[in-house]
Design an enzyme around this catalytic site. Structure first.
Site, PDB file in Angstrom:
ATOM      1  N   GLU A 150       0.814  -1.220   0.000  1.00  0.00           N
ATOM      2  CA  GLU A 150       0.000   0.000   0.000  1.00  0.00           C
ATOM      3  C   GLU A 150       0.849   1.271   0.000  1.00  0.00           C
ATOM      4  OE1 GLU A 150      -3.014  -0.344   3.079  1.00  0.00           O
ATOM      5  OE2 GLU A 150      -4.282  -1.466   1.717  1.00  0.00           O
ATOM      6  N   GLU A 307      -6.757  -7.958  -1.092  1.00  0.00           N
ATOM      7  CA  GLU A 307      -7.226  -7.996   0.295  1.00  0.00           C
ATOM      8  C   GLU A 307      -8.688  -7.586   0.363  1.00  0.00           C
ATOM      9  OE1 GLU A 307      -5.117  -5.596   3.132  1.00  0.00           O
ATOM     10  OE2 GLU A 307      -3.165  -6.036   2.245  1.00  0.00           O
TER      11      GLU A 307
END
Ligand code: GLA
Ligand code: ZN
Length: 674
Positions: A150, A307
């Site tokens: 991320e 995710e």
């Protein structure tokens, strides 16, 4: 190089067995078997483990973790683990941590905290990726590489300042060009030396926060630079991986994440992947838009859902639980929009630290008889039965929605006309209208090829760069429709106004000009009357006074001194049309306008306007059409089947003209008859 080669939709997620004793691992795999989990993402935060000291690498535990996964027949997505640096690194090299917007040098702590310009960070993260790849490249179970985690945030340190100046030299070559682009004559800002340039922060050009800047030019460029500085980190690691491995490389994106221009990153990833954490549990369009945006990064190539939580997040103030059936529904939604993997964060829950209450497939007690585990296992079985049917299937969209990070930035860092206009909200309103109409949509960047689309929707296209106006005009020229809105066509690539009528180079296509605009507080409504009938919709925030210059009036304001003047117009251009919406219509108004456009092209889906019902099509490489019907409502819904086929999830026949029921939170996946 594209997606990892798999035999079915990959199913599994982040797995961190380094956090618990080895005897538990046997239990993990027993439960993975029960749940049909075939894929594990390993090592996402393992830097302190794999490099415990500056000159010591230790892969012993990771070796066992990888070997175990391979021996158990799992597919591995192996992370480089550089999303959080080790404590010794921050101590030895304090410049590796970031300086924040307020100018505070951070010390060791948190994650996603490395200065992207720090030479020592760059050298050591790259070296770690190199060693991992060299060590595990030959393991056939490793099918993909996951770099960092991320990527995001920003740094304002002296190293980034130096990097920024270098980036600016390469972009502008001369200070004269930079001064012109940034319009520095304003407020006596002319730069006479590159070293006079400071990162735009709370200490320099900004006054209330990251969006309030005296100079849009420098702030825009700093965002571009930061996005590219982090991209350089990704590229360093990827290049190091390539020295020994050919497996596809990705990093987990975050959908509509403002700090990083994913379109500029996309070509450097072998496949896109993202983490889907919607703002609440009633935003199916937000998720669909995120999926379509991620699929659009690589020309429509499928992506991985890297995710999602199986049950609940932990980082929000209030973390609601996914209702029964919702995890399954959202997983199928991802597949419906192009996901070839459905992965969770996380497979087993952490015992300590801030994510100990984050949902997991396996909770602290290690039970298989929980609702969440059972739902995961049911989905695992369902995906196994489905096999490879959806893999590589494409979305046959003839509608494109333009999404542009530069426009997002430029719009939201501008003083005036209104801070209340949020780019994501404008885009989402138009996407929602397309979604509810059941149109298949590609969400693409402004540099993408537009020639395959009949309809191009460009909400709040604030910045117009390069030849975009010409390419949009070409869509209309050949019979297509281009729809744009208020605050479009306002600035060039530097964030400077065009020396022409608003909406700048879009003016001819839209057949309008705008001399004035009004902005009001959110509670102030000016109703807009649409079409020939009496359809009146509230409009808010910004009211552009649209003057037709060839366009026909489709909607007019009802109140204030501009009552009766145009708010929505349609212009004939070539064989097609340019639609202009000069204000923030409430959703029914946006949906009405979008529907005019879709109906004109026959692109409304077969099941429009059924509340909560989403439909989406994928076409397999052999031409088979798969239609997903997803019911986001808890109550069942029945439609009349438009086409015949077989529901691949139940084996039931679907007959055209007959009722087709979709359970509350249910999914139907029809393989349509040829
Ligand atoms: C992100 C991160 C994960 C985890 C989850 C929790 O997506 O990538 O490491 O923190 O959020 O929701
Ligand atoms: Zn820095």
């Amino acid at each position: 190089m594209s997606l990892p080669v798999t035999a079915k939709v990959s199913f599994g997620g982040d797995y961190n067995p380094e956090q618990w004793p080895e005897p538990v691992w046997a239990d993990d795999y027993r439960l993975f078997d029960l749940a049909g989990i075939d894929t594990v993402t390993l090592g996402v935060f393992d830097w302190a483990l794999t490099q415990p000291a500056p000159d010591a690498y230790d892969f012993a535990l990771l070796d066992r973790i990888v070997a175990r996964a391979a021996a158990q027949g799992r597919t591995i997505c192996l992370a480089t683990g550089t999303g959080a640096h080790p404590a010794w690194l921050a101590r030895a090299h304090p410049e590796v941590t970031r300086v924040d917007f307020e100018g505070r040098r951070h010390r060791f702590g948190q994650r996603h905290n490395s200065c992207p310009s720090s030479p020592v960070f760059r050298r050591l993260s790259t070296e770690l990726a190199r060693r991992l790849a060299a060590r595990y490249a030959d393991n056939p179970s490793v099918v993909a590489w996951h770099v960092g985690n991320e990527y995001g945030g920003a740094c304002y340190c002296h190293l980034c300042a130096a990097g920024f100046r270098q980036w600016l030299r390469e972009r502008y070559h001369t200070l004269a060009a930079l001064n012109a682009a940034w319009y520095t004559t304003f407020w006596s800002h002319t730069f006479g030396d590159w070293d006079e340039i400071e990162p735009p922060s709370a200490l320099t050009e900004h006054w209330r926060g990251p969006d309030h800047t005296a100079f849009q030019g420098i702030t825009l460029d700093y965002r571009r630079f930061m996005s590219e500085a982090m991209l350089a980190n990704f590229r360093d690691e990827k290049a190091a991986i390539r020295e020994s491995s050919d497996a596809p490389v990705t990093t987990n994106f975050m959908g509509m994440y403002r700090p990083i221009d994913y379109h500029r990153w996309a070509e450097h990833l072998d496949f896109a992947s993202w983490d889907n954490y919607p703002p609440d549990d009633s935003s199916p369009e937000w998720m669909a838009l995120g999926h379509d945006l991620m699929r659009g990064l690589k020309d429509g190539q499928p992506f991985w859902l890297m995710e999602q939580t199986p049950s609940t997040t932990a980082c929000r103030d209030v973390n609601p639980l996914k209702r029964p059936g919702v995890m399954r529904l959202w997983s199928w939604q991802a597949v419906a929009h192009g996901a070839d993997a459905v992965l969770f964060f996380q497979l087993r829950a952490s015992r300590g630290a801030c994510e100990k209450y984050h949902g997991a497939v396996i909770g602290h007690a290690g039970r298989a008889d929980t609702r969440v585990f059972r739902e995961v296992a049911d989905l695992g079985a369902e995906l196994r039965r489905l096999g490879d049917v959806t893999l590589g299937a494409r979305t046959p969209a003839r509608v494109a929605l333009l999404f542009d990070w530069d426009s997002w930035w430029a719009l939201e860092i501008s003083d005036g006309p209104s801070r209340l206009v949020r780019y994501q909200q404008v885009v989402l309103a138009y996407y929602r209208a397309l979604w509810a109409a059941g149109a298949d949509v590609d969400v693409i960047g402004v540099g993408a090829d537009l020639s395959g689309y009949e309809v191009v929707v460009a909400p709040a296209l604030h910045m117009l760069k390069d030849d975009l106006a010409d390419r949009l005009a070409a869509v209309a020229e050949r019979g297509g429709s281009v729809l744009t809105t208020f605050l479009s066509g306002r600035v060039d690539g530097d964030g400077n106004a065009f020396l022409m009528d608003v909406p700048g180079p879009l003016g001819r296509l839209m057949g309008v000009r705008v001399d004035e605009w009004d902005a009001r507080e959110a509670e102030v409504v000016n109703p807009v009357c649409l079409g020939t009938g009496r359809f009146e919709v509230p409009a808010r925030l910004v009211f552009e006074l649209v003057i037709p210059a060839g366009a026909e009036v489709v909607g007019s304001y009802r109140a204030d001194f501009y009552a009766g003047t145009p708010a929505v117009t349609r212009n004939s251009y070539g064989a097609g049309h340019g639609w202009y919406v000069g204000t923030a219509l409430e959703q029914p108004g946006v949906s009405w306008v979008v529907r005019q456009v879709l109906d004109h092209h026959g692109l409304t889906g077969p099941y429009p306007d059924v509340p909560g019902l989403e439909t989406s099509v994928r076409v397999t490489p052999d031409g088979t059409r798969l239609r997903f019907l997803l019911n986001h409502d808890p109550e069942p819904v029945t439609v009349t089947a438009a086409r015949g086929g077989v529901d691949l999830l139940t084996g039931d026949r679907v007959d055209p003209g007959r009722p087709l029921r979709i359970d509350g939170h249910g999914v139907v996946l029809v393989r349509e008859d040829a």
